[in-house]
Design a protein around this motif. Structure first.
Motif, PDB file in Angstrom:
ATOM      1  N   UNK A  82     -10.811  18.640   1.741  1.00 13.74           N
ATOM      2  CA  UNK A  82      -9.999  18.371   0.550  1.00 13.74           C
ATOM      3  C   UNK A  82     -10.818  18.643  -0.721  1.00 13.74           C
ATOM      4  N   UNK A  83     -12.062  18.191  -0.761  1.00 15.01           N
ATOM      5  CA  UNK A  83     -12.910  18.402  -1.939  1.00 15.01           C
ATOM      6  C   UNK A  83     -13.216  19.883  -2.132  1.00 15.01           C
ATOM      7  N   UNK A  84     -13.359  20.610  -1.035  1.00 14.84           N
ATOM      8  CA  UNK A  84     -13.616  22.049  -1.151  1.00 14.84           C
ATOM      9  C   UNK A  84     -12.441  22.766  -1.809  1.00 14.84           C
ATOM     10  N   UNK A  85     -11.237  22.251  -1.608  1.00  9.96           N
ATOM     11  CA  UNK A  85     -10.069  22.844  -2.268  1.00  9.96           C
ATOM     12  C   UNK A  85     -10.201  22.727  -3.786  1.00  9.96           C
ATOM     13  N   UNK A  86     -10.969  21.733  -4.236  1.00 10.68           N
ATOM     14  CA  UNK A  86     -11.225  21.521  -5.658  1.00 10.68           C
ATOM     15  C   UNK A  86     -12.539  22.184  -6.095  1.00 10.68           C
TER      16      UNK A  86
ATOM     17  N   UNK B  90      -3.285  15.793   4.235  1.00 10.83           N
ATOM     18  CA  UNK B  90      -2.213  16.067   5.195  1.00 10.83           C
ATOM     19  C   UNK B  90      -0.894  16.424   4.512  1.00 10.83           C
ATOM     20  N   UNK B  91      -0.732  16.108   3.249  1.00  6.65           N
ATOM     21  CA  UNK B  91       0.505  16.416   2.539  1.00  6.65           C
ATOM     22  C   UNK B  91       0.702  17.917   2.334  1.00  6.65           C
ATOM     23  N   UNK B  92      -0.400  18.695   2.339  1.00 12.03           N
ATOM     24  CA  UNK B  92      -0.286  20.149   2.174  1.00 12.03           C
ATOM     25  C   UNK B  92      -1.497  20.842   2.789  1.00 12.03           C
ATOM     26  N   UNK B  93      -1.678  20.687   4.083  1.00 12.86           N
ATOM     27  CA  UNK B  93      -2.839  21.270   4.755  1.00 12.86           C
ATOM     28  C   UNK B  93      -2.936  22.775   4.513  1.00 12.86           C
ATOM     29  N   UNK B  94      -1.861  23.556   4.701  1.00 12.04           N
ATOM     30  CA  UNK B  94      -2.003  25.003   4.475  1.00 12.04           C
ATOM     31  C   UNK B  94      -2.440  25.339   3.046  1.00 12.04           C
ATOM     32  N   UNK B  95      -1.895  24.647   2.069  1.00 11.39           N
ATOM     33  CA  UNK B  95      -2.260  24.905   0.677  1.00 11.39           C
ATOM     34  C   UNK B  95      -3.704  24.545   0.391  1.00 11.39           C
ATOM     35  N   UNK B  96      -4.137  23.365   0.854  1.00  9.95           N
ATOM     36  CA  UNK B  96      -5.523  22.955   0.625  1.00  9.95           C
ATOM     37  C   UNK B  96      -6.498  23.856   1.367  1.00  9.95           C
ATOM     38  N   UNK B  97      -6.140  24.279   2.586  1.00 10.13           N
ATOM     39  CA  UNK B  97      -7.031  25.168   3.324  1.00 10.13           C
ATOM     40  C   UNK B  97      -7.159  26.526   2.639  1.00 10.13           C
ATOM     41  N   UNK B  98      -6.078  27.029   2.085  1.00  9.70           N
ATOM     42  CA  UNK B  98      -6.148  28.304   1.358  1.00  9.70           C
ATOM     43  C   UNK B  98      -7.103  28.174   0.171  1.00  9.70           C
ATOM     44  N   UNK B  99      -7.021  27.065  -0.544  1.00  4.98           N
ATOM     45  CA  UNK B  99      -7.918  26.845  -1.680  1.00  4.98           C
ATOM     46  C   UNK B  99      -9.363  26.662  -1.213  1.00  4.98           C
ATOM     47  N   UNK B 100      -9.549  25.902  -0.135  1.00  5.89           N
ATOM     48  CA  UNK B 100     -10.902  25.678   0.400  1.00  5.89           C
ATOM     49  C   UNK B 100     -11.533  26.987   0.837  1.00  5.89           C
ATOM     50  N   UNK B 101     -10.748  27.815   1.536  1.00  6.82           N
ATOM     51  CA  UNK B 101     -11.254  29.114   1.992  1.00  6.82           C
ATOM     52  C   UNK B 101     -11.645  29.990   0.809  1.00  6.82           C
ATOM     53  N   UNK B 102     -10.897  29.916  -0.276  1.00  3.94           N
ATOM     54  CA  UNK B 102     -11.214  30.709  -1.465  1.00  3.94           C
ATOM     55  C   UNK B 102     -12.521  30.248  -2.115  1.00  3.94           C
ATOM     56  N   UNK B 103     -12.795  28.944  -2.091  1.00  2.00           N
ATOM     57  CA  UNK B 103     -14.011  28.411  -2.715  1.00  2.00           C
ATOM     58  C   UNK B 103     -15.235  28.484  -1.820  1.00  2.00           C
ATOM     59  N   UNK B 104     -15.031  28.480  -0.502  1.00  2.00           N
ATOM     60  CA  UNK B 104     -16.137  28.347   0.431  1.00  2.00           C
ATOM     61  C   UNK B 104     -17.217  29.425   0.293  1.00  2.00           C
ATOM     62  N   UNK B 105     -16.902  30.698   0.149  1.00  2.00           N
ATOM     63  CA  UNK B 105     -17.980  31.698   0.064  1.00  2.00           C
ATOM     64  C   UNK B 105     -18.995  31.408  -1.046  1.00  2.00           C
ATOM     65  N   UNK B 106     -18.536  30.917  -2.169  1.00  2.00           N
ATOM     66  CA  UNK B 106     -19.450  30.617  -3.278  1.00  2.00           C
ATOM     67  C   UNK B 106     -20.211  29.314  -3.069  1.00  2.00           C
ATOM     68  N   UNK B 107     -19.659  28.408  -2.276  1.00  2.00           N
ATOM     69  CA  UNK B 107     -20.283  27.092  -2.086  1.00  2.00           C
ATOM     70  C   UNK B 107     -21.132  26.995  -0.826  1.00  2.00           C
TER      71      UNK B 107
END
Length: 167
Positions: free
Chosen positions: A103-107, A138-155
């Motif tokens: 969840x934090x990675x999505x942010x 859990x309210x928006x797993x696909x949305x949060x995962x998409x955001x997390x995946x976008x941030x992960x390479x830089x983090x």
């Protein structure tokens, strides 16, 4: 363009292959660049058995006598069989995002996680900061995962989050 004589072509092939090998090593090194989130004792998943998350009973506490070192962390296991399964395919059982809160990675932040705030999504183990954050995730797993995946390479190569004093 300079043409090399036919006798030098095998040498050129060797250089091309060495260049490709160097590129693969660089890519593999970057893929494994992140360090896992560990507790104050250096245990991944707070000592819970990574393989047990994929069982019907859910996470089980591992034993200090059945461990393995992987990716800079000590992993505890409830059985020798679980340890063997993990070592045969660590990528299958290790949590996503090196065990940081999905969840934090999505942010765009690397934050510690609670090994009991978890969920398997499409065969992958995801952890969250707390049960309350897990419910929000859990309210928006696909949305949060998409955001997390976008941030992960830089983090990913950033230092791992550190456990707080109270957790």
């Amino acid at each position: 363009m300079i043409r090399l004589p036919a006798a030098n072509r095998p040498v050129r092939r060797v250089f091309v292959l060495l260049g490709l090998l160097a590129l693969l090593i660089l890519i593999a090194g970057n893929a494994l660049a992140g360090e896992p989130y560990t507790d104050r004792e250096g245990r991944a998943l707070g000592g819970y058995d990574a393989v047990s998350y994929f069982s019907e009973t859910g996470p089980a506490m591992g034993l200090a006598t059945i461990t393995a070192e992987h990716a800079g962390a000590t992993w505890w296991f409830a059985s020798e069989a679980g340890r063997a399964r993990f070592l045969a395919d660590p990528a299958r059982f290790a949590p996503a995002y090196d065990g940081h809160c999905a969840f934090a990675l999505a942010d765009g932040r690397k934050v510690r996680s609670d090994p009991l705030a978890w969920q398997i999504v499409d065969g992958r183990l995801y952890l969250n900061f707390s049960p309350a954050i897990h419910r929000r995730w859990q309210q928006d797993i696909p949305g949060y995962l998409a955001q997390s995946e976008a941030h992960w390479p830089a983090l990913e190569s950033e230092p791992a989050a550190r456990p707080s004093r109270w957790f």
